[in-house]
Design a protein around this motif. Structure first.
Motif, PDB file in Angstrom:
ATOM      1  N   ARG A  70       0.907  -1.242   0.104  1.00 45.75           N
ATOM      2  CA  ARG A  70       0.089  -0.035   0.064  1.00 45.75           C
ATOM      3  C   ARG A  70       0.713   1.348   0.095  1.00 45.75           C
ATOM      4  O   ARG A  70       0.552   2.335  -0.399  1.00 45.75           O
ATOM      5  CB  ARG A  70      -1.060   0.026   1.224  1.00 45.75           C
ATOM      6  CG  ARG A  70      -2.209  -0.990   1.074  1.00 45.75           C
ATOM      7  CD  ARG A  70      -3.023  -0.467   2.000  1.00 45.75           C
ATOM      8  NE  ARG A  70      -2.833  -0.649   3.576  1.00 45.75           N
ATOM      9  CZ  ARG A  70      -2.442  -1.718   4.152  1.00 45.75           C
ATOM     10  NH1 ARG A  70      -2.632  -2.911   3.697  1.00 45.75           N
ATOM     11  NH2 ARG A  70      -1.964  -1.528   5.374  1.00 45.75           N
ATOM     12  N   ARG A  71       2.042   1.227   0.486  1.00 43.77           N
ATOM     13  CA  ARG A  71       2.828   2.197   0.317  1.00 43.77           C
ATOM     14  C   ARG A  71       4.189   2.023  -0.562  1.00 43.77           C
ATOM     15  O   ARG A  71       5.358   2.475  -0.147  1.00 43.77           O
ATOM     16  CB  ARG A  71       3.442   2.654   1.773  1.00 43.77           C
ATOM     17  CG  ARG A  71       2.406   3.103   2.675  1.00 43.77           C
ATOM     18  CD  ARG A  71       2.555   3.464   4.063  1.00 43.77           C
ATOM     19  NE  ARG A  71       1.327   3.949   4.779  1.00 43.77           N
ATOM     20  CZ  ARG A  71       0.607   3.291   5.302  1.00 43.77           C
ATOM     21  NH1 ARG A  71       0.210   2.045   5.058  1.00 43.77           N
ATOM     22  NH2 ARG A  71      -0.397   3.664   6.056  1.00 43.77           N
TER      23      ARG A  71
ATOM     24  N   ASP B  74      -5.965   0.502   6.106  1.00 45.39           N
ATOM     25  CA  ASP B  74      -4.895  -0.293   6.900  1.00 45.39           C
ATOM     26  C   ASP B  74      -4.980  -0.976   8.107  1.00 45.39           C
ATOM     27  O   ASP B  74      -4.565  -2.239   8.055  1.00 45.39           O
ATOM     28  CB  ASP B  74      -3.957   1.121   7.358  1.00 45.39           C
ATOM     29  CG  ASP B  74      -2.801   1.605   6.567  1.00 45.39           C
ATOM     30  OD1 ASP B  74      -2.758   1.314   5.527  1.00 45.39           O
ATOM     31  OD2 ASP B  74      -2.250   2.606   7.010  1.00 45.39           O
ATOM     32  N   ARG B 153       5.443  -4.518  11.204  1.00 45.99           N
ATOM     33  CA  ARG B 153       4.801  -3.803   9.731  1.00 45.99           C
ATOM     34  C   ARG B 153       3.736  -2.848  10.382  1.00 45.99           C
ATOM     35  O   ARG B 153       3.598  -1.816   9.727  1.00 45.99           O
ATOM     36  CB  ARG B 153       4.377  -4.993   8.992  1.00 45.99           C
ATOM     37  CG  ARG B 153       3.693  -4.779   7.805  1.00 45.99           C
ATOM     38  CD  ARG B 153       3.535  -6.201   7.100  1.00 45.99           C
ATOM     39  NE  ARG B 153       4.843  -6.673   6.714  1.00 45.99           N
ATOM     40  CZ  ARG B 153       5.377  -6.576   5.454  1.00 45.99           C
ATOM     41  NH1 ARG B 153       4.914  -5.662   4.669  1.00 45.99           N
ATOM     42  NH2 ARG B 153       6.528  -7.118   5.079  1.00 45.99           N
ATOM     43  N   GLU B 157       3.116   1.437  10.272  1.00 40.51           N
ATOM     44  CA  GLU B 157       1.884   2.364   9.546  1.00 40.51           C
ATOM     45  C   GLU B 157       0.947   3.006  10.635  1.00 40.51           C
ATOM     46  O   GLU B 157       0.343   3.866  10.497  1.00 40.51           O
ATOM     47  CB  GLU B 157       0.815   1.092   8.846  1.00 40.51           C
ATOM     48  CG  GLU B 157       1.631   0.446   7.877  1.00 40.51           C
ATOM     49  CD  GLU B 157       0.954  -0.524   6.995  1.00 40.51           C
ATOM     50  OE1 GLU B 157       1.590  -1.065   5.896  1.00 40.51           O
ATOM     51  OE2 GLU B 157      -0.125  -1.143   7.441  1.00 40.51           O
ATOM     52  N   PHE B 160       1.276   7.057  11.131  1.00 39.25           N
ATOM     53  CA  PHE B 160       0.320   7.555  10.412  1.00 39.25           C
ATOM     54  C   PHE B 160      -0.970   7.893  10.885  1.00 39.25           C
ATOM     55  O   PHE B 160      -1.445   8.839  11.266  1.00 39.25           O
ATOM     56  CB  PHE B 160       0.299   7.101   9.005  1.00 39.25           C
ATOM     57  CG  PHE B 160      -1.056   7.249   8.296  1.00 39.25           C
ATOM     58  CD1 PHE B 160      -1.523   8.555   8.072  1.00 39.25           C
ATOM     59  CD2 PHE B 160      -1.824   6.066   7.826  1.00 39.25           C
ATOM     60  CE1 PHE B 160      -2.726   8.608   7.339  1.00 39.25           C
ATOM     61  CE2 PHE B 160      -2.841   6.227   7.282  1.00 39.25           C
ATOM     62  CZ  PHE B 160      -3.467   7.465   7.055  1.00 39.25           C
ATOM     63  N   HIS B 161      -1.551   6.714  11.663  1.00 38.42           N
ATOM     64  CA  HIS B 161      -2.729   6.880  12.146  1.00 38.42           C
ATOM     65  C   HIS B 161      -2.749   7.732  13.402  1.00 38.42           C
ATOM     66  O   HIS B 161      -3.849   8.604  13.527  1.00 38.42           O
ATOM     67  CB  HIS B 161      -3.084   5.633  12.648  1.00 38.42           C
ATOM     68  CG  HIS B 161      -3.234   4.447  11.674  1.00 38.42           C
ATOM     69  ND1 HIS B 161      -3.575   3.078  11.796  1.00 38.42           N
ATOM     70  CD2 HIS B 161      -3.144   4.688  10.184  1.00 38.42           C
ATOM     71  CE1 HIS B 161      -3.690   2.393  10.532  1.00 38.42           C
ATOM     72  NE2 HIS B 161      -3.313   3.111   9.629  1.00 38.42           N
TER      73      HIS B 161
END
Lengths: 120, 315
Positions: A70-71, B74, B153, B157, B160-161
């Motif tokens: 996704r990135r 996500d 992983r 992410e 960002f959240h």
């Protein structure tokens, strides 16, 4: 007397009150499981990143795109049916890797050279 | 090797900070504990999409909508990383999902609270994802390899959240009187449930000892909660808002903030299924599963047809 133990494995999420085993696994209706390998950029190896279920290779690649890139983490995706992967057995590690254990002369540091030789 | 030797070898491996991998021998209880924890963590990611999904079509701008969509996507991805890690322990995906739908498996109680205003979305990012990150950063060092890798992983992410959440609140905090009031109200409603996410007090959490010994968990509930409180007290100042706890006070001795008592009665009520949205969340998941059945069947039929055609061509 019945005793109940309340189990907490992750934060506020309790386990079953009796702490019994998970449900017995019934017949599996899942789509085949695929292992996903991603090349993060040209020049690097594909690296295992995880797995997913898909009906066929094309769906596996498309789902892998959505789940694992996704990135922009990849420029190439391999998918392999998990059942087609053969693995060495951890309990045989001793015998399997034994032949390499006593051959330290295979490493460059085994050789003592004069200090004048900086790079060899 | 006898079971006793295997167990000793297993514990020695963990003590030496070497990860356990799927094919390694492990005690049954270790396997079961991991299956439960990873699957419940996965379910939390999936159910966690529901409160936020509620606001996708009502986001105040296209930018916020795109951000929220990406975040919810996500969460689906995080669920899949975790289901995938769980399957390395020998479970099937279908059974794992069945366990959620029948109520055998739980998910984090935080998702049983409703998202009433737009400010709830920013607050979830800041506080709920913030609390989850505390747990998840710890879990990047958990002893089971596939779980630890999934966590690395996910943590990448999650950052960002949390940042998008805090930034969204920052905008509200500089807005009109009504926007500031909405922001404060959301913080007031989410603060205590966020603290509950760390689970019961250490003295009440019976399984912690074994999980710590096996390095599945590496910090206790209370340690993580304290860490979270200390960070939030500073961050809330940047918003010009307050945390709804009159007992929050710096403790010079412990070098931590003291805080008030959690409403444990509310905690247990939500855990037992009596939270504001428990029923609704489970129904939404079951509905999605049932209404997706024809898609799963059609995809399987299509793949079978393609395979048959390929076989015929090969013959």
């Amino acid at each position: 007397m019945k005793t109940y133990i309340r189990l907490f494995f992750y934060g506020d999420i309790p386990g079953q009150e009796t702490g019994s085993a998970p449900a017995p696994q019934g017949p599996k209706n899942d789509w085949p499981l695929w292992e996903v390998f991603i090349r993060s950029k040209q020049g690097l190896d594909h690296k295992h990143v995880g797995s997913l279920h898909a009906t066929d290779a094309q769906m596996a690649i498309e789902n892998a795109r959505d789940v694992y890139t996704r990135r922009q983490e990849g420029v190439s995706i391999w998918v392999v049916k998990s059942q087609d992967i053969h693995a060495s057995r951890p309990e045989e590690s001793g015998e399997l890797y034994d032949p390499a254990a006593d051959k330290i002369y295979r490493h460059p540091t085994f050789y003592d050279l004069p200090d004048e030789i900086n790079h060899m | 090797m006898s079971v006793h030797d295997l167990e000793k070898h297993f514990q020695d491996t963990i003590d030496a900070e070497i990860k356990i991998e799927p094919l390694d021998w492990m005690p049954d209880a270790y396997r079961k504990t991991n299956i439960r924890q990873i699957s419940q963590h996965a379910h939390s990611e999936i159910v966690g999409m529901l409160p936020e999904g509620n606001w996708i079509s009502r986001a105040p701008s296209l930018k916020r909508k795109a951000i929220l969509l990406a975040k919810v996507q996500d969460e689906a991805g995080h669920g899949l990383y975790l289901y995938s890690a769980c399957e390395t322990l020998g479970t099937s995906r279908e059974e794992t999902i069945n366990d959620l739908h029948t109520g055998r498996a739980k998910y984090s109680s935080i998702f049983n609270y409703p998202t009433l205003t737009w400010a709830d979305i920013g607050t979830i990012g800041w506080l709920v994802d913030g609390a989850a990150i505390m747990n998840q950063v710890m879990l990047t060092r958990t002893s089971y390899g596939p779980y630890a890798r999934a966590m690395v992983r996910i943590c990448k992410e999650e950052s960002f959240h949390q940042r998008q959440g805090f930034e969204s609140l920052l905008v509200l905090s500089k807005g009109s009187e009504a926007q500031r009031a909405m922001c404060q109200d959301a913080i007031n409603r989410w603060w205590w449930p966020a603290l509950m996410m760390f689970g019961p007090r250490d003295s009440e959490s019976t399984n912690s000892d074994q999980s710590m010994k096996w390095k599945i968990k590496r910090k206790t509930n209370d340690e993580l909660r304290q860490q979270f409180v200390d960070i939030c007290v500073e961050q809330v100042k940047l918003l010009g808002m307050t945390l709804p706890d009159p007992n929050l006070k710096w403790n010079e001795e412990t070098k931590h903030y003291d805080f008030g008592e959690i409403d444990w009665n509310e905690f247990w009520q939500v855990v037992k299924g009596n939270g504001p949205c428990n029923l609704e969340r489970l129904q939404a998941r079951k509905k999605a599963w049932e209404e997706g059945a024809w898609v799963r069947e059609a995809a399987a039929a299509h793949a079978a047809k393609k395979q048959k055609r390929a076989d015929a061509n090969a013959a």
